[in-house]
Design a protein around this motif. Structure first.
Motif, PDB file in Angstrom:
ATOM      1  N   PRO A  13       0.793  -1.236   0.000  1.00 30.36           N
ATOM      2  CA  PRO A  13       0.000   0.000   0.000  1.00 30.36           C
ATOM      3  C   PRO A  13       0.829   1.292   0.000  1.00 30.36           C
ATOM      4  CG  PRO A  13      -0.895  -1.560   1.575  1.00 30.36           C
ATOM      5  CD  PRO A  13       0.390  -2.148   1.066  1.00 30.36           C
ATOM      6  N   VAL A  14       2.051   1.246   0.492  1.00 33.18           N
ATOM      7  CA  VAL A  14       2.885   2.451   0.499  1.00 33.18           C
ATOM      8  C   VAL A  14       4.020   2.369  -0.522  1.00 33.18           C
ATOM      9  CG1 VAL A  14       2.317   3.228   2.817  1.00 33.18           C
ATOM     10  CG2 VAL A  14       4.153   1.589   2.506  1.00 33.18           C
ATOM     11  N   GLY A  15       3.969   1.403  -1.421  1.00 36.30           N
ATOM     12  CA  GLY A  15       4.981   1.288  -2.469  1.00 36.30           C
ATOM     13  C   GLY A  15       6.317   0.831  -1.924  1.00 36.30           C
ATOM     14  N   ILE A  16       7.387   1.237  -2.589  1.00 36.17           N
ATOM     15  CA  ILE A  16       8.730   0.883  -2.134  1.00 36.17           C
ATOM     16  C   ILE A  16       9.217   2.025  -1.248  1.00 36.17           C
ATOM     17  CG2 ILE A  16      11.088   0.303  -2.796  1.00 36.17           C
ATOM     18  CD1 ILE A  16      10.061  -0.777  -5.410  1.00 36.17           C
ATOM     19  N   HIS A  17       8.895   1.912   0.037  1.00 43.52           N
ATOM     20  CA  HIS A  17       9.313   2.923   1.017  1.00 43.52           C
ATOM     21  C   HIS A  17      10.629   2.493   1.647  1.00 43.52           C
ATOM     22  CE1 HIS A  17       7.766   0.363   4.324  1.00 43.52           C
ATOM     23  NE2 HIS A  17       6.878   0.011   3.416  1.00 43.52           N
ATOM     24  N   ALA A  18      11.059   3.153   2.708  1.00 43.46           N
ATOM     25  CA  ALA A  18      12.409   2.979   3.259  1.00 43.46           C
ATOM     26  C   ALA A  18      12.770   1.536   3.596  1.00 43.46           C
ATOM     27  CB  ALA A  18      12.592   3.872   4.486  1.00 43.46           C
ATOM     28  N   ARG A  19      11.920   0.826   4.324  1.00 39.87           N
ATOM     29  CA  ARG A  19      12.291  -0.524   4.755  1.00 39.87           C
ATOM     30  C   ARG A  19      12.436  -1.491   3.576  1.00 39.87           C
ATOM     31  NH1 ARG A  19       8.560  -3.951   6.383  1.00 39.87           N
ATOM     32  NH2 ARG A  19       7.300  -2.290   7.252  1.00 39.87           N
ATOM     33  N   PRO A  20      11.427  -1.603   2.703  1.00 38.03           N
ATOM     34  CA  PRO A  20      11.626  -2.526   1.571  1.00 38.03           C
ATOM     35  C   PRO A  20      12.725  -2.065   0.616  1.00 38.03           C
ATOM     36  CG  PRO A  20       9.461  -1.487   1.449  1.00 38.03           C
ATOM     37  CD  PRO A  20      10.062  -1.091   2.750  1.00 38.03           C
ATOM     38  N   ALA A  21      12.903  -0.765   0.465  1.00 33.27           N
ATOM     39  CA  ALA A  21      13.988  -0.269  -0.397  1.00 33.27           C
ATOM     40  C   ALA A  21      15.338  -0.677   0.176  1.00 33.27           C
ATOM     41  CB  ALA A  21      13.904   1.252  -0.547  1.00 33.27           C
ATOM     42  N   SER A  22      15.467  -0.601   1.496  1.00 31.50           N
ATOM     43  CA  SER A  22      16.711  -0.988   2.154  1.00 31.50           C
ATOM     44  C   SER A  22      16.982  -2.479   1.979  1.00 31.50           C
ATOM     45  CB  SER A  22      16.650  -0.635   3.641  1.00 31.50           C
ATOM     46  OG  SER A  22      17.787  -1.124   4.311  1.00 31.50           O
ATOM     47  N   GLU A  23      15.959  -3.304   2.212  1.00 31.09           N
ATOM     48  CA  GLU A  23      16.117  -4.759   2.060  1.00 31.09           C
ATOM     49  C   GLU A  23      16.464  -5.115   0.617  1.00 31.09           C
ATOM     50  OE1 GLU A  23      12.568  -6.662   3.506  1.00 31.09           O
ATOM     51  OE2 GLU A  23      12.786  -5.774   5.497  1.00 31.09           O
ATOM     52  N   PHE A  24      15.781  -4.486  -0.323  1.00 34.20           N
ATOM     53  CA  PHE A  24      16.010  -4.754  -1.738  1.00 34.20           C
ATOM     54  C   PHE A  24      17.420  -4.332  -2.150  1.00 34.20           C
ATOM     55  CE2 PHE A  24      15.891  -3.132  -6.128  1.00 34.20           C
ATOM     56  CZ  PHE A  24      15.661  -4.328  -6.784  1.00 34.20           C
ATOM     57  N   SER A  25      17.832  -3.135  -1.743  1.00 31.31           N
ATOM     58  CA  SER A  25      19.161  -2.627  -2.106  1.00 31.31           C
ATOM     59  C   SER A  25      20.268  -3.499  -1.533  1.00 31.31           C
ATOM     60  CB  SER A  25      19.331  -1.181  -1.630  1.00 31.31           C
ATOM     61  OG  SER A  25      18.468  -0.339  -2.330  1.00 31.31           O
ATOM     62  N   GLN A  26      20.093  -3.932  -0.287  1.00 29.02           N
ATOM     63  CA  GLN A  26      21.096  -4.813   0.332  1.00 29.02           C
ATOM     64  C   GLN A  26      21.175  -6.143  -0.410  1.00 29.02           C
ATOM     65  OE1 GLN A  26      20.044  -5.029   4.493  1.00 29.02           O
ATOM     66  NE2 GLN A  26      20.701  -2.932   4.882  1.00 29.02           N
ATOM     67  N   ALA A  27      20.020  -6.699  -0.792  1.00 29.76           N
ATOM     68  CA  ALA A  27      20.005  -7.965  -1.533  1.00 29.76           C
ATOM     69  C   ALA A  27      20.660  -7.796  -2.895  1.00 29.76           C
ATOM     70  CB  ALA A  27      18.575  -8.472  -1.675  1.00 29.76           C
ATOM     71  N   ALA A  28      20.387  -6.675  -3.551  1.00 34.16           N
ATOM     72  CA  ALA A  28      21.001  -6.416  -4.868  1.00 34.16           C
ATOM     73  C   ALA A  28      22.511  -6.271  -4.737  1.00 34.16           C
ATOM     74  CB  ALA A  28      20.391  -5.163  -5.491  1.00 34.16           C
ATOM     75  N   ALA A  29      22.954  -5.539  -3.716  1.00 32.43           N
ATOM     76  CA  ALA A  29      24.385  -5.310  -3.514  1.00 32.43           C
ATOM     77  C   ALA A  29      25.134  -6.605  -3.210  1.00 32.43           C
ATOM     78  CB  ALA A  29      24.604  -4.302  -2.394  1.00 32.43           C
ATOM     79  N   SER A  30      24.504  -7.493  -2.451  1.00 35.41           N
ATOM     80  CA  SER A  30      25.186  -8.732  -2.059  1.00 35.41           C
ATOM     81  C   SER A  30      25.052  -9.845  -3.102  1.00 35.41           C
ATOM     82  CB  SER A  30      24.657  -9.216  -0.704  1.00 35.41           C
ATOM     83  OG  SER A  30      23.310  -9.604  -0.809  1.00 35.41           O
ATOM     84  N   SER A  31      24.324  -9.590  -4.186  1.00 32.13           N
ATOM     85  CA  SER A  31      24.062 -10.631  -5.187  1.00 32.13           C
ATOM     86  C   SER A  31      25.275 -10.969  -6.046  1.00 32.13           C
ATOM     87  CB  SER A  31      22.917 -10.187  -6.107  1.00 32.13           C
ATOM     88  OG  SER A  31      23.340  -9.142  -6.966  1.00 32.13           O
ATOM     89  N   GLY A  32      26.230 -10.040  -6.141  1.00 31.91           N
ATOM     90  CA  GLY A  32      27.374 -10.256  -7.022  1.00 31.91           C
ATOM     91  C   GLY A  32      27.074  -9.934  -8.472  1.00 31.91           C
TER      92      GLY A  32
END
Length: 89
Positions: A13-32
């Motif tokens: 309901p609130v889109g990609i706000h701080a918490r999911p953006a943080s989780e997503f960015s961390q997952a992307a960064a650690s993906s290699g």
């Protein structure tokens, strides 16, 4: 090395706000892999490993985002990142 593109609908309901953006960015960064995300298919994406870049897209509920993943295991990484974006709150 492969390039994979995936699209997904954002249902939070609130889109990609701080918490999911943080989780997503961390997952992307650690993906290699090199990962970009865009708000509209065919538009240039932003660096998905940067929370500020992801949040700058202003993704809201009902928006469709496009991920592009370049690297080894791109299919698996793309699937995992879609799961991070769409998991239930």
């Amino acid at each position: 090395m492969a390039t994979v593109t995936r699209t997904t609908l954002i249902t939070d309901p609130v889109g990609i706000h701080a918490r999911p953006a943080s989780e997503f960015s961390q997952a992307a960064a650690s993906s290699g892999c090199k990962v970009t995300i865009s708000k509209e298919a065919g538009k240039p994406g932003v660096d998905a490993s940067s929370i500020l870049m992801v949040m700058s897209l202003g993704v809201a509920q009902g928006d469709t985002v496009e991920l592009t993943v370049d690297g080894d295991n791109a299919d698996q990484v793309a699937d995992q990142l879609i799961e991070v974006l769409t998991k239930a709150e």
